[in-house]
Enzyme design. Sequence first.
Site, PDB file in Angstrom:
ATOM      1  CB  CYS A 131      -0.931  -0.017   1.215  1.00 15.05           C
ATOM      2  SG  CYS A 131      -2.002   1.414   1.267  1.00 15.05           S
ATOM      3  CB  CYS A 134      -0.835   2.719   4.053  1.00 16.21           C
ATOM      4  SG  CYS A 134      -2.219   1.958   3.233  1.00 16.21           S
ATOM      5  CG  ASP A 135       2.967   1.140   4.475  1.00 10.79           C
ATOM      6  OD1 ASP A 135       2.406   1.639   5.467  1.00 10.79           O
ATOM      7  OD2 ASP A 135       2.839  -0.044   4.149  1.00 10.79           O
TER       8      ASP A 135
END
Length: 304
Positions: A131, A134-135
């Site tokens: 992701c 997200c990261d």
Amino acid sequence: MYELVIIGAGPAGMTAAVYAARKKLNTLLLSYDIGGQGLTTWLVENYMGYQFIEGRELMQKFEEQVKQFPIDMKTGERVSNLSRIDGGFEVRTDKSENYQAKAVIIATGKRPRQLNVPGEGKLKGRGVTYCAICDGPLFGGENVAVIGGGNSALEAAEDMVKIADHVYLVSLTHLTGDQILIDKVKSANNLTMFLEHEVLEVKGESRVEGIKIRDLKSKQERELYVSGIFIEIGLIPNSEPFKGIVRLNRLGEIEVNCADETGVLGLFAAGDVTNVPEKQIVVAAGEGAKAALKAHHYLQRLSK
Ligand SMILES: Cc1cc2nc3c(=O)[nH]c(=O)nc-3n(C[C@H](O)[C@H](O)[C@H](O)COP(=O)(O)OP(=O)(O)OC[C@H]3O[C@@H](n4cnc5c(N)ncnc54)[C@H](O)[C@@H]3O)c2cc1C
């Protein structure tokens, strides 16, 4: 015995829960997490009523709406098996819990596909991620690789060229995403593409230190020194626990008709886990609503 168990609390499951609650069905919403893929979405610009909203915030609003109604919710449990019993269904979870219901809606969505190469499992969460949204910010100023050639990979690459020092885009095929994204990615001056290359290994002991890739044509191998690898090679349906009871298509999606019926009386499915095309939040929510209304009709007929 519940009248209805809904498995999965993404957009499809949570919408189904609201519709079931408004029909006053005795309902259990059972899920591993609340929000599903919506939690991994940065900005949503195509959910009506909001010009743009973060995926996480939208899912919070869904959850608040579900919680306005008196339905049971259980999270942190994965359903491992669904079977037919006299008068309905039994749902079993990995925590050895059993729930029984007259009708069930499966809304378990999808999860990221893995590369299945050495090092990937060991370094998951230590530089291997699925992701970018997200990261990505964790890799500011570093060298990273994005794996894949479709829209998800191109979006990840587009994000990462703004954050990372250098981005390698590695794809098994030519780029298959939208031309507008391809053009954006190609114009970045800190991105190198390796098309028609496969990933052989993720290297590193306690953290990602690099990846080994191979040119499909020349068979030449090379190592890219990166501290992050974003694997964006598609999604697979969370349909394994239901294999024995419903029909799956060749992609592993649950086959439903236009009323979200699976062909097993009392068993419905909605959202990304099904063969319904166009995997989007608004579509999943709509299918969740339809499945709950259909389950309500089924339960009404049953009680007559
Ligand atoms: C990176 C990314 C960006 C996206 N951007 C957009 C966008 O901008 N706009 C848009 O409309 N759509 C977008 N989508 C697609 C959208 O997120 C999905 O179509 C939508 O979330 C599908 O909803 P769903 O409820 O069917 O499944 P999911 O969101 O996948 O939810 C499934 C739920 O089931 C639970 N679950 C799974 N297996 C089990 C089990 N065995 N037992 C118990 N619970 C289980 C999960 O915990 C989760 O709560 C994006 C998707 C991704 C991955």
